[in-house]
Design a protein around this motif. Structure first.
Motif, PDB file in Angstrom:
ATOM      1  N   VAL A  16      48.177 -28.846  53.447  1.00  0.00           N
ATOM      2  CA  VAL A  16      47.429 -28.200  54.537  1.00  0.00           C
ATOM      3  C   VAL A  16      45.928 -28.374  54.358  1.00  0.00           C
ATOM      4  O   VAL A  16      45.218 -28.753  55.296  1.00  0.00           O
ATOM      5  CB  VAL A  16      47.814 -26.705  54.614  1.00  0.00           C
ATOM      6  CG1 VAL A  16      46.916 -25.982  55.580  1.00  0.00           C
ATOM      7  CG2 VAL A  16      49.255 -26.563  55.038  1.00  0.00           C
ATOM      8  N   ILE A  17      45.420 -28.097  53.161  1.00  0.00           N
ATOM      9  CA  ILE A  17      43.973 -28.228  52.935  1.00  0.00           C
ATOM     10  C   ILE A  17      43.704 -29.626  52.392  1.00  0.00           C
ATOM     11  O   ILE A  17      43.764 -29.862  51.191  1.00  0.00           O
ATOM     12  CB  ILE A  17      43.462 -27.132  51.973  1.00  0.00           C
ATOM     13  CG1 ILE A  17      43.801 -25.759  52.548  1.00  0.00           C
ATOM     14  CG2 ILE A  17      41.963 -27.259  51.786  1.00  0.00           C
ATOM     15  CD1 ILE A  17      43.202 -24.614  51.824  1.00  0.00           C
ATOM     16  N   THR A  18      43.442 -30.532  53.298  1.00  0.00           N
ATOM     17  CA  THR A  18      43.168 -31.915  52.893  1.00  0.00           C
ATOM     18  C   THR A  18      41.741 -31.996  52.361  1.00  0.00           C
ATOM     19  O   THR A  18      40.961 -31.065  52.511  1.00  0.00           O
ATOM     20  CB  THR A  18      43.342 -32.849  54.095  1.00  0.00           C
ATOM     21  OG1 THR A  18      42.669 -32.274  55.202  1.00  0.00           O
ATOM     22  CG2 THR A  18      44.804 -33.025  54.439  1.00  0.00           C
ATOM     23  N   SER A  19      41.418 -33.130  51.745  1.00  0.00           N
ATOM     24  CA  SER A  19      40.129 -33.204  51.065  1.00  0.00           C
ATOM     25  C   SER A  19      38.969 -33.144  52.065  1.00  0.00           C
ATOM     26  O   SER A  19      37.911 -32.617  51.739  1.00  0.00           O
ATOM     27  CB  SER A  19      40.046 -34.469  50.226  1.00  0.00           C
ATOM     28  OG  SER A  19      40.184 -35.596  51.030  1.00  0.00           O
ATOM     29  N   ASP A  20      39.181 -33.619  53.314  1.00  0.00           N
ATOM     30  CA  ASP A  20      38.075 -33.535  54.269  1.00  0.00           C
ATOM     31  C   ASP A  20      37.782 -32.080  54.652  1.00  0.00           C
ATOM     32  O   ASP A  20      36.638 -31.711  54.897  1.00  0.00           O
ATOM     33  CB  ASP A  20      38.347 -34.395  55.511  1.00  0.00           C
ATOM     34  CG  ASP A  20      39.595 -33.955  56.232  1.00  0.00           C
ATOM     35  OD1 ASP A  20      40.602 -33.719  55.545  1.00  0.00           O
ATOM     36  OD2 ASP A  20      39.567 -33.836  57.468  1.00  0.00           O
ATOM     37  N   LYS A  21      38.848 -31.245  54.644  1.00  0.00           N
ATOM     38  CA  LYS A  21      38.627 -29.823  54.935  1.00  0.00           C
ATOM     39  C   LYS A  21      37.853 -29.159  53.809  1.00  0.00           C
ATOM     40  O   LYS A  21      36.979 -28.329  54.048  1.00  0.00           O
ATOM     41  CB  LYS A  21      39.977 -29.114  55.120  1.00  0.00           C
ATOM     42  CG  LYS A  21      40.630 -29.443  56.440  1.00  0.00           C
ATOM     43  CD  LYS A  21      41.874 -28.610  56.639  1.00  0.00           C
ATOM     44  CE  LYS A  21      42.650 -29.134  57.821  1.00  0.00           C
ATOM     45  NZ  LYS A  21      43.948 -28.475  57.937  1.00  0.00           N
ATOM     46  N   LEU A  22      38.173 -29.550  52.577  1.00  0.00           N
ATOM     47  CA  LEU A  22      37.453 -28.981  51.428  1.00  0.00           C
ATOM     48  C   LEU A  22      35.987 -29.370  51.485  1.00  0.00           C
ATOM     49  O   LEU A  22      35.104 -28.539  51.266  1.00  0.00           O
ATOM     50  CB  LEU A  22      38.059 -29.506  50.126  1.00  0.00           C
ATOM     51  CG  LEU A  22      38.985 -28.579  49.360  1.00  0.00           C
ATOM     52  CD1 LEU A  22      39.379 -29.230  48.065  1.00  0.00           C
ATOM     53  CD2 LEU A  22      38.336 -27.236  49.109  1.00  0.00           C
ATOM     54  N   VAL A  23      35.740 -30.660  51.774  1.00  0.00           N
ATOM     55  CA  VAL A  23      34.359 -31.129  51.829  1.00  0.00           C
ATOM     56  C   VAL A  23      33.630 -30.445  52.986  1.00  0.00           C
ATOM     57  O   VAL A  23      32.460 -30.075  52.866  1.00  0.00           O
ATOM     58  CB  VAL A  23      34.325 -32.666  51.964  1.00  0.00           C
ATOM     59  CG1 VAL A  23      32.919 -33.150  52.240  1.00  0.00           C
ATOM     60  CG2 VAL A  23      34.848 -33.303  50.703  1.00  0.00           C
ATOM     61  N   TYR A  24      34.342 -30.221  54.104  1.00  0.00           N
ATOM     62  CA  TYR A  24      33.739 -29.521  55.237  1.00  0.00           C
ATOM     63  C   TYR A  24      33.333 -28.111  54.822  1.00  0.00           C
ATOM     64  O   TYR A  24      32.254 -27.634  55.170  1.00  0.00           O
ATOM     65  CB  TYR A  24      34.737 -29.458  56.386  1.00  0.00           C
ATOM     66  CG  TYR A  24      34.335 -28.518  57.488  1.00  0.00           C
ATOM     67  CD1 TYR A  24      33.410 -28.905  58.455  1.00  0.00           C
ATOM     68  CD2 TYR A  24      34.847 -27.233  57.550  1.00  0.00           C
ATOM     69  CE1 TYR A  24      33.011 -28.039  59.455  1.00  0.00           C
ATOM     70  CE2 TYR A  24      34.455 -26.355  58.539  1.00  0.00           C
ATOM     71  CZ  TYR A  24      33.543 -26.755  59.491  1.00  0.00           C
ATOM     72  OH  TYR A  24      33.161 -25.896  60.470  1.00  0.00           O
TER      73      TYR A  24
END
Lengths: 221, 292
Positions: free
Chosen positions: B118-126
């Motif tokens: 669910v929490i992909t790396s682009d979401k983390l970076v966002y």
């Protein structure tokens, strides 16, 4: 290659299993092993006897207070003081029964019990006596550890020991769920024989007739 | 089927997973463990059914059995003696503790597999790109580390196999040498790749003020509702944690707080919290079905 690996793994598992000695707890132990009764200083049977003879359950039951040994406890390897008529027979050389007395206590904890949490104190008996002083028959050449192991097994008192292979010495980690370091960093089980601390581990001390063993939990500094 | 829960705002998802994973780690009470394990399995299955089943039966179940069996052999505490092995007691409490800790471990692993999907790396970076740029980049790279290395090592191995230097070709010494060679190639690639990534990120102005993200998430009304519901459900769970509803003592004998009306409420709140992704998906489905 595959078969060799499998055979090797099987061999290792079998060697480990063969090195294990599995035993079931004795029937007497199972009856008194429950958490509610494990805090009782003496086995339930002896306690009830003591109560009927007018001694309160919390007082340490000395061997003399118990009038006669019941068949159940005798079969479990723990014998109380010989009855009065037996001691009257003046033939000690004829039947030379070697025995010693054993006593397990954690009374040192009770001196500063307010320092410890209720969870830790739940394993500590009210009067601190885990095993009231009793006569135990010993065989020739038995050590302090052998006697402790036999008695705790027979009475259902949990006891954990560890062997250090280099020194061939046995260390008692915990008795009746009171463990080393539970009550202070330098707390743990120690033993004395006739009031003195021998400079050897408990499996290196051979017992003589009439020795008094005391296992004491000390809280240390 | 679209997973509506995964489309929520990253901040809501992050809060949810952090809370659930921390609760699963620290609550060793059997009721809490059962709820967390069950819901973790259900949520993971809703995201990827086949993978979850395979993971559960191939890894989690054997691990459960092994941990349950090994703990009583190493830990001899506990009041109820089952049998003696090598003169040390094997106790029921140690057995139960091994089982519960294995359940806790399985639940946390299942929740983490949901987190990864669910929490992909682009979401983390966002989420953390502007607050802690280097940390969030590092974090997202580390999370990608294992799957990426696995893919790369397969590529390298195939290439090496093509020239007769695979890790399963030749005698045992040659195989060892080839294996070492593959690892050395992988290490070189990893170092070079790290530098390339860092250079590329810098060239694009990563970490500068006013930089926009690749993915843009708006915090809409649905996110707001989800966040409020989550916080409302967190309160009773925290209340239960502070009053000791989740406490259990394993040694020397089992002791839990007796079940009361309040503890039932706390269990219910924890269940709602853990089942939130499934309930949310269902609610959205119903709502959209009605509006059509």
């Amino acid at each position: 290659m595959k078969y060799i690996k499998k055979a090797l793994a099987l061999f290792c598992i079998l060697t480990v299993l063969a090195g294990c000695k599995v035993e079931l707890p004795s029937q007497h132990a199972a009856s008194s092993a429950g958490p509610s009764e494990s805090t009782a200083p003496v086995s339930s049977e002896i306690r009830s006897e003591a109560e009927t003879s007018g001694i309160s359950g919390s007082a340490p039951v000395s061997s003399a207070a118990v009038p006669q040994s019941s068949p159940k406890t005798a079969s479990s390897g723990v014998s109380k003081a010989p009855p009065a008529k037996k001691t009257a027979v003046p033939a000690p050389q004829l039947q030379k029964e070697t025995s010693c007395t054993l006593f397990i206590s954690c009374g040192d904890i009770l001196k500063n019990r307010e320092k410890f949490s209720e969870d830790k104190l739940s394993a500590v008996p009210k009067d601190g006596i885990i095993f009231a002083e009793k006569n135990v028959k010993i065989k020739n050449g038995e050590t302090v550890f052998d006697v402790l192991l036999r008695v705790t097994k027979a009475d259902g008192i949990p006891m954990e020991s560890a062997v250090s292979p280099v020194y061939q010495s046995t260390y008692i980690k915990g008795i009746n769920n009171i463990y080393e370091k539970d009550f202070g960093a330098s707390s743990g089980w120690t033993y004395t024989v006739n009031g003195k601390q021998p400079p050897v581990s408990c499996n290196g001390y051979k017992l003589k007739n009439g020795d008094k063993i005391q296992w004491l939990f000390v809280c240390g500094g | 089927m679209r997973n509506r829960f995964a489309e929520l705002h990253p901040a809501v998802l992050f809060l949810y997973f952090t809370a659930v994973i921390l609760f699963s780690m620290f609550f060793m009470h059997p009721v809490f463990l059962a709820i967390s394990l069950f819901c973790g399995f259900a949520c993971s299955a809703a995201l990827h059914l086949g993978k979850t089943l395979r993971f559960s039966f191939r890894f989690l179940l054997p691990m459960l059995l092994v941990m349950t069996a090994v703990n009583p052999l190493l830990n001899h505490r506990g009041a109820t003696i089952l049998l003696y092995v090598n003169d040390n007691p094997v106790t029921r409490e140690a057995l139960l503790y091994g089982f519960s800790s294995a359940c806790m471990f399985s639940a946390v692993l299942l929740w983490f597999s949901c987190w990864n999907t669910v929490i992909t790396s682009d979401k983390l970076v966002y989420l953390f790109g502007s607050v802690a740029p280097s940390l969030s980049l590092l974090f997202s790279m580390v999370l990608r580390f294992v799957p990426r290395f696995k893919a790369q090592i397969r590529t390298i191995e195939n290439a090496q196999k093509g020239i007769g230097k695979g890790a399963d070709q030749g005698s045992i010494f040659i195989r060892a040498k080839n294996g070492m060679n593959i690892l050395s190639i992988l290490t070189t690639w990893a170092l070079e790749n790290g530098i390339t990534t860092a250079d590329s990120m810098r060239a694009r102005g990563y970490g500068l003020a006013g930089r926009t993200s690749f993915s843009i998430y708006a915090f809409n009304k649905r996110d707001k509702t989800a966040l409020i519901v989550l916080i409302v459900m967190l309160f009773p769970v925290f209340y239960g944690a502070f009053t000791g509803e989740n406490n259990i003592r394993y040694y020397p004998s089992l002791a839990v707080k007796p079940i009361s009306f309040v503890s039932n409420l706390v269990y219910a709140a924890y269940f709602l919290l853990c089942a939130f992704p499934l309930l949310f998906n269902a609610a959205i489905e119903v709502k959209e079905h009605d509006s059509i």
